[in-house]
Design a protein around this motif. Structure first.
Motif, PDB file in Angstrom:
ATOM      1  N   MET A 193       0.846  -1.168   0.000  1.00  0.00           N
ATOM      2  CA  MET A 193       0.000   0.000   0.000  1.00  0.00           C
ATOM      3  C   MET A 193       0.896   1.238   0.000  1.00  0.00           C
ATOM      4  O   MET A 193       1.841   1.319   0.768  1.00  0.00           O
ATOM      5  N   ARG A 194       0.562   2.194  -0.849  1.00  0.00           N
ATOM      6  CA  ARG A 194       1.311   3.448  -0.911  1.00  0.00           C
ATOM      7  C   ARG A 194       0.817   4.368   0.200  1.00  0.00           C
ATOM      8  O   ARG A 194      -0.371   4.624   0.326  1.00  0.00           O
ATOM      9  N   VAL A 195       1.754   4.863   0.993  1.00  0.00           N
ATOM     10  CA  VAL A 195       1.452   5.772   2.096  1.00  0.00           C
ATOM     11  C   VAL A 195       2.332   7.004   1.943  1.00  0.00           C
ATOM     12  O   VAL A 195       3.505   6.906   1.574  1.00  0.00           O
ATOM     13  N   TYR A 196       1.741   8.161   2.225  1.00  0.00           N
ATOM     14  CA  TYR A 196       2.443   9.430   2.156  1.00  0.00           C
ATOM     15  C   TYR A 196       2.670   9.927   3.575  1.00  0.00           C
ATOM     16  O   TYR A 196       1.717  10.158   4.320  1.00  0.00           O
ATOM     17  N   LEU A 197       3.940  10.083   3.935  1.00  0.00           N
ATOM     18  CA  LEU A 197       4.317  10.440   5.303  1.00  0.00           C
ATOM     19  C   LEU A 197       4.803  11.883   5.364  1.00  0.00           C
ATOM     20  O   LEU A 197       5.779  12.236   4.690  1.00  0.00           O
ATOM     21  N   PRO A 198       4.134  12.738   6.161  1.00  0.00           N
ATOM     22  CA  PRO A 198       4.619  14.108   6.314  1.00  0.00           C
ATOM     23  C   PRO A 198       5.958  14.102   7.037  1.00  0.00           C
ATOM     24  O   PRO A 198       6.194  13.285   7.928  1.00  0.00           O
ATOM     25  N   CYS A 199       6.821  15.010   6.632  1.00  0.00           N
ATOM     26  CA  CYS A 199       8.184  14.999   7.154  1.00  0.00           C
ATOM     27  C   CYS A 199       8.753  16.407   7.086  1.00  0.00           C
ATOM     28  O   CYS A 199       8.089  17.336   6.623  1.00  0.00           O
ATOM     29  N   THR A 200       9.981  16.573   7.573  1.00  0.00           N
ATOM     30  CA  THR A 200      10.754  17.795   7.419  1.00  0.00           C
ATOM     31  C   THR A 200      12.151  17.372   6.963  1.00  0.00           C
ATOM     32  O   THR A 200      12.507  16.189   7.074  1.00  0.00           O
ATOM     33  N   LEU A 201      12.936  18.307   6.480  1.00  0.00           N
ATOM     34  CA  LEU A 201      14.285  17.945   6.035  1.00  0.00           C
ATOM     35  C   LEU A 201      15.155  17.401   7.170  1.00  0.00           C
ATOM     36  O   LEU A 201      15.840  16.394   6.967  1.00  0.00           O
ATOM     37  N   PRO A 202      15.140  17.987   8.381  1.00  0.00           N
ATOM     38  CA  PRO A 202      15.949  17.392   9.458  1.00  0.00           C
ATOM     39  C   PRO A 202      15.501  15.971   9.828  1.00  0.00           C
ATOM     40  O   PRO A 202      16.333  15.107  10.106  1.00  0.00           O
ATOM     41  N   VAL A 203      14.196  15.727   9.831  1.00  0.00           N
ATOM     42  CA  VAL A 203      13.695  14.387  10.150  1.00  0.00           C
ATOM     43  C   VAL A 203      14.105  13.413   9.051  1.00  0.00           C
ATOM     44  O   VAL A 203      14.503  12.274   9.331  1.00  0.00           O
ATOM     45  N   LEU A 204      14.054  13.853   7.805  1.00  0.00           N
ATOM     46  CA  LEU A 204      14.486  12.995   6.702  1.00  0.00           C
ATOM     47  C   LEU A 204      15.979  12.683   6.816  1.00  0.00           C
ATOM     48  O   LEU A 204      16.397  11.537   6.612  1.00  0.00           O
TER      49      LEU A 204
ATOM     50  N   ALA B 200      13.781  23.591  11.324  1.00  0.00           N
ATOM     51  CA  ALA B 200      13.680  23.012   9.988  1.00  0.00           C
ATOM     52  C   ALA B 200      13.656  24.090   8.911  1.00  0.00           C
ATOM     53  O   ALA B 200      13.084  25.158   9.102  1.00  0.00           O
ATOM     54  N   ALA B 201      14.271  23.776   7.787  1.00  0.00           N
ATOM     55  CA  ALA B 201      14.179  24.660   6.625  1.00  0.00           C
ATOM     56  C   ALA B 201      12.709  24.733   6.221  1.00  0.00           C
ATOM     57  O   ALA B 201      12.008  23.723   6.259  1.00  0.00           O
ATOM     58  N   PRO B 202      12.219  25.908   5.848  1.00  0.00           N
ATOM     59  CA  PRO B 202      10.798  26.053   5.538  1.00  0.00           C
ATOM     60  C   PRO B 202      10.425  25.463   4.172  1.00  0.00           C
ATOM     61  O   PRO B 202      10.073  26.169   3.237  1.00  0.00           O
ATOM     62  N   ARG B 203      10.523  24.149   4.096  1.00  0.00           N
ATOM     63  CA  ARG B 203      10.140  23.423   2.886  1.00  0.00           C
ATOM     64  C   ARG B 203       9.354  22.189   3.320  1.00  0.00           C
ATOM     65  O   ARG B 203       9.822  21.407   4.139  1.00  0.00           O
ATOM     66  N   ARG B 204       8.144  22.036   2.775  1.00  0.00           N
ATOM     67  CA  ARG B 204       7.345  20.860   3.095  1.00  0.00           C
ATOM     68  C   ARG B 204       8.005  19.635   2.475  1.00  0.00           C
ATOM     69  O   ARG B 204       8.552  19.697   1.375  1.00  0.00           O
ATOM     70  N   VAL B 205       7.930  18.521   3.188  1.00  0.00           N
ATOM     71  CA  VAL B 205       8.520  17.264   2.727  1.00  0.00           C
ATOM     72  C   VAL B 205       7.486  16.166   2.926  1.00  0.00           C
ATOM     73  O   VAL B 205       6.876  16.055   3.994  1.00  0.00           O
ATOM     74  N   VAL B 206       7.302  15.352   1.893  1.00  0.00           N
ATOM     75  CA  VAL B 206       6.418  14.184   1.977  1.00  0.00           C
ATOM     76  C   VAL B 206       7.192  12.990   1.432  1.00  0.00           C
ATOM     77  O   VAL B 206       7.751  13.043   0.337  1.00  0.00           O
ATOM     78  N   VAL B 207       7.213  11.924   2.213  1.00  0.00           N
ATOM     79  CA  VAL B 207       7.886  10.691   1.820  1.00  0.00           C
ATOM     80  C   VAL B 207       6.820   9.694   1.375  1.00  0.00           C
ATOM     81  O   VAL B 207       5.883   9.410   2.126  1.00  0.00           O
ATOM     82  N   ALA B 208       6.955   9.188   0.157  1.00  0.00           N
ATOM     83  CA  ALA B 208       6.039   8.164  -0.353  1.00  0.00           C
ATOM     84  C   ALA B 208       6.698   6.801  -0.163  1.00  0.00           C
ATOM     85  O   ALA B 208       7.841   6.603  -0.574  1.00  0.00           O
ATOM     86  N   ALA B 209       5.968   5.894   0.486  1.00  0.00           N
ATOM     87  CA  ALA B 209       6.536   4.581   0.781  1.00  0.00           C
ATOM     88  C   ALA B 209       5.507   3.479   0.515  1.00  0.00           C
ATOM     89  O   ALA B 209       4.299   3.718   0.593  1.00  0.00           O
ATOM     90  N   GLU B 210       6.015   2.318   0.212  1.00  0.00           N
ATOM     91  CA  GLU B 210       5.176   1.128   0.044  1.00  0.00           C
ATOM     92  C   GLU B 210       5.274   0.317   1.330  1.00  0.00           C
ATOM     93  O   GLU B 210       6.362  -0.112   1.706  1.00  0.00           O
ATOM     94  N   VAL B 211       4.152   0.132   1.999  1.00  0.00           N
ATOM     95  CA  VAL B 211       4.143  -0.605   3.257  1.00  0.00           C
ATOM     96  C   VAL B 211       3.084  -1.700   3.201  1.00  0.00           C
ATOM     97  O   VAL B 211       2.115  -1.597   2.448  1.00  0.00           O
ATOM     98  N   PRO B 212       3.240  -2.745   4.001  1.00  0.00           N
ATOM     99  CA  PRO B 212       2.226  -3.803   4.022  1.00  0.00           C
ATOM    100  C   PRO B 212       0.893  -3.268   4.557  1.00  0.00           C
ATOM    101  O   PRO B 212       0.873  -2.507   5.533  1.00  0.00           O
ATOM    102  N   GLU B 213      -0.191  -3.643   3.915  1.00  0.00           N
ATOM    103  CA  GLU B 213      -1.507  -3.168   4.343  1.00  0.00           C
ATOM    104  C   GLU B 213      -1.793  -3.513   5.794  1.00  0.00           C
ATOM    105  O   GLU B 213      -2.463  -2.766   6.493  1.00  0.00           O
ATOM    106  N   GLY B 214      -1.292  -4.636   6.254  1.00  0.00           N
ATOM    107  CA  GLY B 214      -1.538  -5.063   7.623  1.00  0.00           C
ATOM    108  C   GLY B 214      -0.943  -4.144   8.676  1.00  0.00           C
ATOM    109  O   GLY B 214      -1.367  -4.164   9.828  1.00  0.00           O
TER     110      GLY B 214
END
Length: 165
Positions: A1-12, A70-84
């Motif tokens: 399942m594709r999930v979009y995770l909100p993030c920041t550059l320092p967290v990334l 954090a630098a003022p730039r929105r970050v979203v990480v797209a990941a494939e994770v198991p539906e379960g």
């Protein structure tokens, strides 16, 4: 399942060092049954864009909570994770919101979406306007919504190290 995770550059950057996004539980956004029902006319691509947009809004809130860290730039990480490992929100107002029970290994990351440098001034203004927007100020809401006028740039996983100096 594709999930979009909100993030920041320092967290990334920390996730790159740790080899995973975490700790769990993580909040993300995905094409859930509730989102599909609400946006009945949309195809899969449109629904994924809605989930990505919701994650970008959440990233803006992370930036506001982070202060000047954090630098003022929105970050979203797209990941494939198991539906379960994904549980949809029970709140009808959060149709695409999900909780992930486990950290996300970087190997599961499909792409990263980040604001271009041209968006920085609008993102800074949106961060400053968030409290007033939350209190119902229409002008502040307009400023916050202005951040969404900027499309996030797409980066492949091998480009992640290029996102910070």
């Amino acid at each position: 399942m594709r999930v979009y995770l909100p993030c920041t550059l320092p967290v990334l950057a920390a996730a790159v060092q740790a080899g995973e996004l975490g700790p769990a539980p993580l909040t993300g956004y995905a094409v859930t049954p509730a989102l599909t029902e609400w946006y009945a006319s949309g195809d899969t691509e449109e629904l994924e864009y809605v989930a990505l947009t919701e994650a970008a809004r959440a990233s803006l809130r992370l930036l506001a909570a982070d202060g000047a860290e954090a630098a003022p730039r929105r970050v979203v990480v797209a990941a494939e994770v198991p539906e379960g490992s994904v549980k949809a929100s029970a709140d009808p107002a959060e149709r695409g919101r999900v909780r992930l029970a486990d950290p996300v290994p970087l190997a599961k990351v499909a792409s990263v979406h980040v604001d271009d440098l041209d968006a920085v001034s609008d993102i800074e203004a949106a961060i400053a306007a968030l409290p007033a927007a939350d209190d119902g100020d229409d002008d502040a809401r307009f400023t916050v919504d202005g951040a969404e006028a900027h499309e996030l740039m797409w980066y492949a996983t091998q480009e992640i190290p290029d996102l910070w100096p």
